[in-house]
Structure formats: structure tokens, C-alpha cells
Design an enzyme around this catalytic site. Structure first.
Site, PDB file in Angstrom:
ATOM      1  N   ASP A 102     -34.122  10.404 -90.177  1.00 55.58           N
ATOM      2  CA  ASP A 102     -33.982   9.422 -91.257  1.00 55.58           C
ATOM      3  C   ASP A 102     -32.565   8.893 -91.467  1.00 55.58           C
ATOM      4  O   ASP A 102     -32.343   8.006 -92.286  1.00 55.58           O
ATOM      5  CB  ASP A 102     -34.518  10.015 -92.574  1.00 55.58           C
ATOM      6  CG  ASP A 102     -33.831  11.317 -92.980  1.00 55.58           C
ATOM      7  OD1 ASP A 102     -32.656  11.538 -92.626  1.00 55.58           O
ATOM      8  OD2 ASP A 102     -34.491  12.125 -93.668  1.00 55.58           O
ATOM      9  N   HIS A 117     -34.220  15.319 -82.845  1.00 52.68           N
ATOM     10  CA  HIS A 117     -35.476  14.606 -82.608  1.00 52.68           C
ATOM     11  C   HIS A 117     -35.305  13.084 -82.646  1.00 52.68           C
ATOM     12  O   HIS A 117     -36.288  12.366 -82.756  1.00 52.68           O
ATOM     13  CB  HIS A 117     -36.538  15.058 -83.615  1.00 52.68           C
ATOM     14  CG  HIS A 117     -36.923  16.509 -83.446  1.00 52.68           C
ATOM     15  ND1 HIS A 117     -37.577  17.231 -84.421  1.00 52.68           N
ATOM     16  CD2 HIS A 117     -36.738  17.362 -82.405  1.00 52.68           C
ATOM     17  CE1 HIS A 117     -37.776  18.464 -83.986  1.00 52.68           C
ATOM     18  NE2 HIS A 117     -37.271  18.578 -82.771  1.00 52.68           N
ATOM     19  N   GLY A 191     -34.891  23.365 -95.568  1.00 51.48           N
ATOM     20  CA  GLY A 191     -35.938  22.339 -95.565  1.00 51.48           C
ATOM     21  C   GLY A 191     -36.733  22.229 -94.290  1.00 51.48           C
ATOM     22  O   GLY A 191     -37.243  21.153 -93.983  1.00 51.48           O
TER      23      GLY A 191
HETATM   24  C1  BJW Z   1     -38.194  21.632 -99.047  1.00 52.89           C
HETATM   25  C2  BJW Z   1     -38.232  20.788-100.111  1.00 52.89           C
HETATM   26  C3  BJW Z   1     -37.053  20.667-100.826  1.00 52.89           C
HETATM   27  C4  BJW Z   1     -40.165  20.725 -99.274  1.00 52.89           C
HETATM   28  N1  BJW Z   1     -35.977  21.346-100.451  1.00 52.89           N
HETATM   29  N2  BJW Z   1     -37.122  22.293 -98.689  1.00 52.89           N
HETATM   30  C5  BJW Z   1     -42.542  27.203 -77.477  1.00 52.89           C
HETATM   31  C6  BJW Z   1     -43.715  27.778 -77.928  1.00 52.89           C
HETATM   32  C7  BJW Z   1     -44.795  26.992 -78.298  1.00 52.89           C
HETATM   33  C8  BJW Z   1     -44.735  25.605 -78.228  1.00 52.89           C
HETATM   34  C9  BJW Z   1     -43.578  25.032 -77.789  1.00 52.89           C
HETATM   35  C10 BJW Z   1     -42.502  25.828 -77.398  1.00 52.89           C
HETATM   36  N3  BJW Z   1     -41.501  25.012 -77.000  1.00 52.89           N
HETATM   37  C11 BJW Z   1     -41.924  23.729 -77.129  1.00 52.89           C
HETATM   38  C12 BJW Z   1     -43.182  23.726 -77.600  1.00 52.89           C
HETATM   39  C13 BJW Z   1     -44.016  22.517 -77.895  1.00 52.89           C
HETATM   40  C14 BJW Z   1     -43.597  21.788 -79.143  1.00 52.89           C
HETATM   41  C15 BJW Z   1     -43.754  22.721 -80.347  1.00 52.89           C
HETATM   42  O1  BJW Z   1     -42.802  23.230 -80.900  1.00 52.89           O
HETATM   43  N4  BJW Z   1     -44.974  22.920 -80.811  1.00 52.89           N
HETATM   44  C16 BJW Z   1     -45.204  23.764 -81.984  1.00 52.89           C
HETATM   45  C17 BJW Z   1     -45.978  22.971 -83.034  1.00 52.89           C
HETATM   46  C18 BJW Z   1     -45.838  25.035 -81.559  1.00 52.89           C
HETATM   47  N5  BJW Z   1     -42.250  21.298 -79.032  1.00 52.89           N
HETATM   48  C19 BJW Z   1     -41.980  20.177 -78.376  1.00 52.89           C
HETATM   49  O2  BJW Z   1     -42.863  19.548 -77.829  1.00 52.89           O
HETATM   50  C20 BJW Z   1     -40.533  19.708 -78.298  1.00 52.89           C
HETATM   51  N6  BJW Z   1     -40.244  19.426 -76.940  1.00 52.89           N
HETATM   52  C21 BJW Z   1     -39.912  20.388 -76.058  1.00 52.89           C
HETATM   53  O3  BJW Z   1     -39.651  21.520 -76.395  1.00 52.89           O
HETATM   54  O4  BJW Z   1     -39.941  19.968 -74.732  1.00 52.89           O
HETATM   55  C22 BJW Z   1     -40.022  20.966 -73.734  1.00 52.89           C
HETATM   56  C23 BJW Z   1     -41.417  21.603 -73.760  1.00 52.89           C
HETATM   57  C24 BJW Z   1     -42.537  20.818 -73.986  1.00 52.89           C
HETATM   58  C25 BJW Z   1     -43.805  21.409 -74.047  1.00 52.89           C
HETATM   59  C26 BJW Z   1     -43.949  22.781 -73.894  1.00 52.89           C
HETATM   60  C27 BJW Z   1     -42.814  23.562 -73.675  1.00 52.89           C
HETATM   61  C28 BJW Z   1     -41.537  22.960 -73.608  1.00 52.89           C
HETATM   62  C29 BJW Z   1     -40.386  18.386 -79.044  1.00 52.89           C
HETATM   63  C30 BJW Z   1     -40.589  18.517 -80.500  1.00 52.89           C
HETATM   64  C31 BJW Z   1     -40.547  17.127 -81.159  1.00 52.89           C
HETATM   65  C32 BJW Z   1     -40.913  17.181 -82.614  1.00 52.89           C
HETATM   66  N7  BJW Z   1     -41.168  15.874 -83.073  1.00 52.89           N
HETATM   67  C33 BJW Z   1     -41.548  15.681 -84.474  1.00 52.89           C
HETATM   68  C34 BJW Z   1     -42.153  14.287 -84.694  1.00 52.89           C
HETATM   69  C35 BJW Z   1     -41.263  13.165 -84.627  1.00 52.89           C
HETATM   70  C36 BJW Z   1     -42.106  11.941 -84.766  1.00 52.89           C
HETATM   71  C37 BJW Z   1     -41.803  11.165 -86.009  1.00 52.89           C
HETATM   72  O5  BJW Z   1     -40.995  11.534 -86.875  1.00 52.89           O
HETATM   73  O6  BJW Z   1     -42.435  10.127 -86.095  1.00 52.89           O
HETATM   74  O7  BJW Z   1     -40.405  15.929 -85.298  1.00 52.89           O
HETATM   75  S1  BJW Z   1     -42.768  16.800 -85.069  1.00 52.89           S
HETATM   76  C38 BJW Z   1     -42.140  16.893 -86.682  1.00 52.89           C
HETATM   77  O8  BJW Z   1     -41.867  18.287 -86.899  1.00 52.89           O
HETATM   78  C39 BJW Z   1     -40.789  16.157 -86.676  1.00 52.89           C
HETATM   79  C40 BJW Z   1     -39.904  17.180 -87.336  1.00 52.89           C
HETATM   80  O9  BJW Z   1     -38.542  16.956 -86.987  1.00 52.89           O
HETATM   81  C41 BJW Z   1     -40.460  18.488 -86.871  1.00 52.89           C
HETATM   82  C42 BJW Z   1     -40.086  19.674 -87.721  1.00 52.89           C
HETATM   83  O10 BJW Z   1     -40.676  19.593 -88.968  1.00 52.89           O
HETATM   84  P1  BJW Z   1     -39.865  20.062 -90.274  1.00 52.89           P
HETATM   85  O11 BJW Z   1     -38.647  19.248 -90.398  1.00 52.89           O
HETATM   86  O12 BJW Z   1     -39.706  21.514 -90.252  1.00 52.89           O
HETATM   87  O13 BJW Z   1     -40.849  19.570 -91.422  1.00 52.89           O
HETATM   88  P2  BJW Z   1     -42.123  20.307 -92.065  1.00 52.89           P
HETATM   89  O14 BJW Z   1     -42.908  19.272 -92.755  1.00 52.89           O
HETATM   90  O15 BJW Z   1     -42.833  21.141 -91.068  1.00 52.89           O
HETATM   91  O16 BJW Z   1     -41.507  21.308 -93.129  1.00 52.89           O
HETATM   92  C43 BJW Z   1     -40.838  20.854 -94.283  1.00 52.89           C
HETATM   93  C44 BJW Z   1     -40.300  22.055 -95.034  1.00 52.89           C
HETATM   94  O17 BJW Z   1     -39.550  21.587 -96.139  1.00 52.89           O
HETATM   95  C45 BJW Z   1     -41.402  22.976 -95.616  1.00 52.89           C
HETATM   96  O18 BJW Z   1     -41.101  24.317 -95.275  1.00 52.89           O
HETATM   97  C46 BJW Z   1     -41.281  22.772 -97.134  1.00 52.89           C
HETATM   98  O19 BJW Z   1     -41.562  23.962 -97.885  1.00 52.89           O
HETATM   99  C47 BJW Z   1     -39.843  22.397 -97.250  1.00 52.89           C
HETATM  100  N8  BJW Z   1     -39.504  21.621 -98.440  1.00 52.89           N
HETATM  101  N9  BJW Z   1     -39.555  20.266-100.186  1.00 52.89           N
HETATM  102  C48 BJW Z   1     -36.073  22.172 -99.344  1.00 52.89           C
HETATM  103  N10 BJW Z   1     -37.017  19.865-101.924  1.00 52.89           N
END
Ligand code: BJW
Ligand code: ZN
Length: 262
Positions: A102, A117, A191
Site C-alpha cells: 500500500d 510482495h 499486523g
Molecule cells: C492488526 C490490526 C491492527 C488487524 N493492528 N494488527 C512453505 C510452506 C508452505 C507453503 C509455502 C512455503 N513457501 C512458499 C509457500 C507458498 C506460499 C505460501 O506461503 N502459502 C501459505 C498460505 C501456506 N507462498 C508463496 O507463494 C510466496 N512465493 C514463494 O515463496 O515462491 C517460492 C515458492 C512457491 C511455491 C511453493 C514454494 C516456494 C509468495 C507469497 C505472495 C503473497 N501475496 C499476497 C497477495 C498479494 C496480492 C494482492 O495484494 O493483491 O500478499 S497474499 C496476502 O497475504 C498478501 C499479504 O502480503 C500476505 C500476508 O498477509 P498479512 O499481511 O499477514 O495479512 P493477514 O490478513 O493474513 O493478517 C492481518 C493481521 O493483522 C491479523 O493477524 C490481524 O489480527 C492483524 N490486525 N487489525 C495490528 N489494528
């Protein structure tokens, strides 16, 4: 809110690393991904935010990102973003690794910033053989039109400069982020649900290397039980408190009036 140890260690830290996720921008009005009200509750990431979706229907994917840009355009950093910029100004070494696309950390004045990301305001060519592929340009048109936009150099489709699931992160970003996690003596994790790799492994790498790792999140996460200290509070409230406790009263105010978000 924070233990005395958390405050003292931050004050004395030689190298601070921070990992942020969508929650730090929640108080600015940016929707998170998971949990109540999260983006992935109402939109399917597989049909809107994936390589396959872009190949199938690039116009639909761009419409989704145009909407995201419209939502984001008027939003401003919140006190949590400013507190992190203030900590950066006082720490001898500091790296902010964000999963957020963002741009609000940069708008708040954070300088040593790794956007793992990508960035919603950047656009790149989808053709990896094209010279534009690694030269993402900022395009702040809201909305981008006509859809889908094409590359001026090679005619391929332009795409959002975002890392979708299954895509590799930029290797240089990944290397710098991993180094920051390994070398820091203090880490703040704010977060993020800790559900997405490889970002989620950074706090554990820092723990293994002996750092003090503090989580700030109103909810417990997958990481909570594994870190030094967890503060269950919104980051817009907790991070200014931490900055002020460690560095004094002015540490969390915005650097200058009128800083623009988005
Ligand atoms: C507050 C609050 C307040 C509320 N104050 N807090 C190893 C094991 C298993 C799988 C994998 C692995 N390595 C890679 C993978 C695959 C995959 C992955 O991780 N999958 C999992 C779901 C299991 N990873 C990938 O594909 C990554 N690529 C990669 O590793 O390539 C090599 C590879 C590929 C495949 C296999 C193996 C290796 C790429 C990841 C890209 C993530 N992209 C996204 C989407 C972007 C699109 C878009 O924006 O349009 O990025 S996914 C989405 O999640 C976004 C975020 O950056 C990301 C993380 O989410 P985040 O920021 O944590 O948000 P939330 O909503 O989950 O949580 C919010 C938190 O805030 C909550 O806890 C609330 O409580 C809190 N909160 N209010 C503080 N006021
Ligand atoms: Zn091109």
C-alpha cells in the site's frame, strides 16, 4: 503494555528489524486479507490475484487492482506507521520489511524499506524477456485505462508489480530481508497473521539468532507462542507507546504536517 525489558532492549538495540503485514494499515482503512472483513473473505485470490487468473482474464484482474487503487488513493499513514519511521530515525541500524503493497510506510517517512510482495502503485511488463520487466514504473493513474494496459516496448500486457501466490519473491529483496532477520538484535512483528511464507519464517530466524522478538497484534497468531513477547493491541496504539517509552515523547509524531498517503 510492553514489558520493561522490551523497552530497554529497544533503547539499546544496535540493529532493529521490523516485519509488518496488513494489520498495520488497518487503522488507515486498508482491508486485511484474512479474518473478519478480510479481502479474501469476499474475493477469491485464485480468480483475481494469481498468474492463472491474469492469463485467463487480464481485464478482470486489472479491474480488481483498479478498485484496490481507488480504495487506497485517499488513505493516509496512521500513528503506527509514523512510530516505525521514528524508531528508524533513532536506531543505529534499521530495516523495515513489509508484506504490504500500500506504500503507506514510505508515505510515513520509512526509508530503509523492503517491499517483499511488491507495490500497488507499480506496474511492470508481464514478459520476463522484455527490458521493462525489471524496471517497474510508478503509475498513479486511478483507474488505469484502457484495460488491460500494454507495454510500450514490446506490446505484451502490463501487470501489477505484485507478488502473487506461487511466484518467486525478488531474490535481492529476499536476501536483504533474510540478512536483516539474522543480524538484528531486536525485531518487531506487527499486523501479520504469519500465514504466508517466506515472510513468516523471518521472526523465527531472528529468534534462532538470539534477537528479542516482540509481536504486536490484537489477536494471537501462528507465531505468538514462539516469540519473546506478544502485545495484544492495535499497532496504531501500541507502536507509538513503544517508541515513546524507548526514545521519549516526540518519537511518534508525524515527521511533518501534510505527509501524503497512497
Ligand atoms: C492488526 C490490526 C491492527 C488487524 N493492528 N494488527 C512453505 C510452506 C508452505 C507453503 C509455502 C512455503 N513457501 C512458499 C509457500 C507458498 C506460499 C505460501 O506461503 N502459502 C501459505 C498460505 C501456506 N507462498 C508463496 O507463494 C510466496 N512465493 C514463494 O515463496 O515462491 C517460492 C515458492 C512457491 C511455491 C511453493 C514454494 C516456494 C509468495 C507469497 C505472495 C503473497 N501475496 C499476497 C497477495 C498479494 C496480492 C494482492 O495484494 O493483491 O500478499 S497474499 C496476502 O497475504 C498478501 C499479504 O502480503 C500476505 C500476508 O498477509 P498479512 O499481511 O499477514 O495479512 P493477514 O490478513 O493474513 O493478517 C492481518 C493481521 O493483522 C491479523 O493477524 C490481524 O489480527 C492483524 N490486525 N487489525 C495490528 N489494528
Ligand atoms: Zn514489455
Amino acid at each position: 503494555m510492553f514489558s520493561r525489558e522490551a523497552v530497554e532492549r529497544l533503547r539499546r538495540a544496535r540493529s532493529v528489524a521490523v516485519l509488518t503485514g496488513a494489520g498495520v494499515s488497518a487503522e488507515s482503512g486498508v482491508p486485511t486479507f484474512r479474518g473478519a472483513g478480510g479481502l479474501w473473505r469476499s474475493h477469491n485470490p485464485l480468480t483475481l490475484a494469481s498468474v492463472q487468473a491474469f492469463a485467463r482474464d487480464p481485464k478482470l484482474v486489472w479491474e480488481f487492482y483498479n478498485w484496490r487503487r481507488e480504495v487506497l488513493a485517499p488513505l493516509k499513514p496512521n500513528p503506527g506507521h509514523y512510530a516505525l519511521a521514528a524508531i528508524e530515525a533513532r536506531a543505529p541500524r534499521f530495516t523495515l520489511v513489509t508484506q504490504n503493497v500500500d506504500n503507506l510506510h514510505r508515505a510515513a517517512g520509512s526509508a530503509n524499506l523492503i517491499e517483499l510482495h511488491g507495490n500497488l502503485w507499480r506496474v511492470r511488463c508481464s514478459n520476463m524477456d522484455c527490458g521493462e520487466a525489471f524496471l517497474p514504473r510508478e503509475d498513479r493513474r486511478v483507474p488505469i485505462e484502457p484495460l488491460p494496459p500494454v507495454c510500450g516496448r514490446c506490446g505484451s500486457l502490463l501487470r501489477p508489480h505484485i507478488v502473487w501466490f506461487g511466484e518467486m519473491l525478488d531474490p535481492e529483496n529476499l536476501r536483504s530481508a533474510a540478512l536483516a532477520a539474522k543480524e538484528c538484535d531486536y525485531m518487531i512483528v506487527a499486523g501479520t497473521s504469519g500465514a504466508v511464507q517466506p515472510a513468516a519464517s523471518m521472526p523465527l530466524a531472528a529468534m534462532r539468532a538470539g534477537a528479542y522478538v516482540v509481536e504486536v497484534n490484537p489477536e494471537p497468531t501462528e507465531l505468538s507462542g514462539l516469540l519473546s513477547e506478544c502485545v495484544q493491541a492495535p499497532s496504531g496504539q501500541a507502536l507509538p507507546r513503544l517508541a515513546e517509552a524507548a526514545f521519549g515523547g516526540s518519537a511518534s509524531s508525524p515527521p511533518r504536517a501534510g505527509s501524503r498517503g497512497g
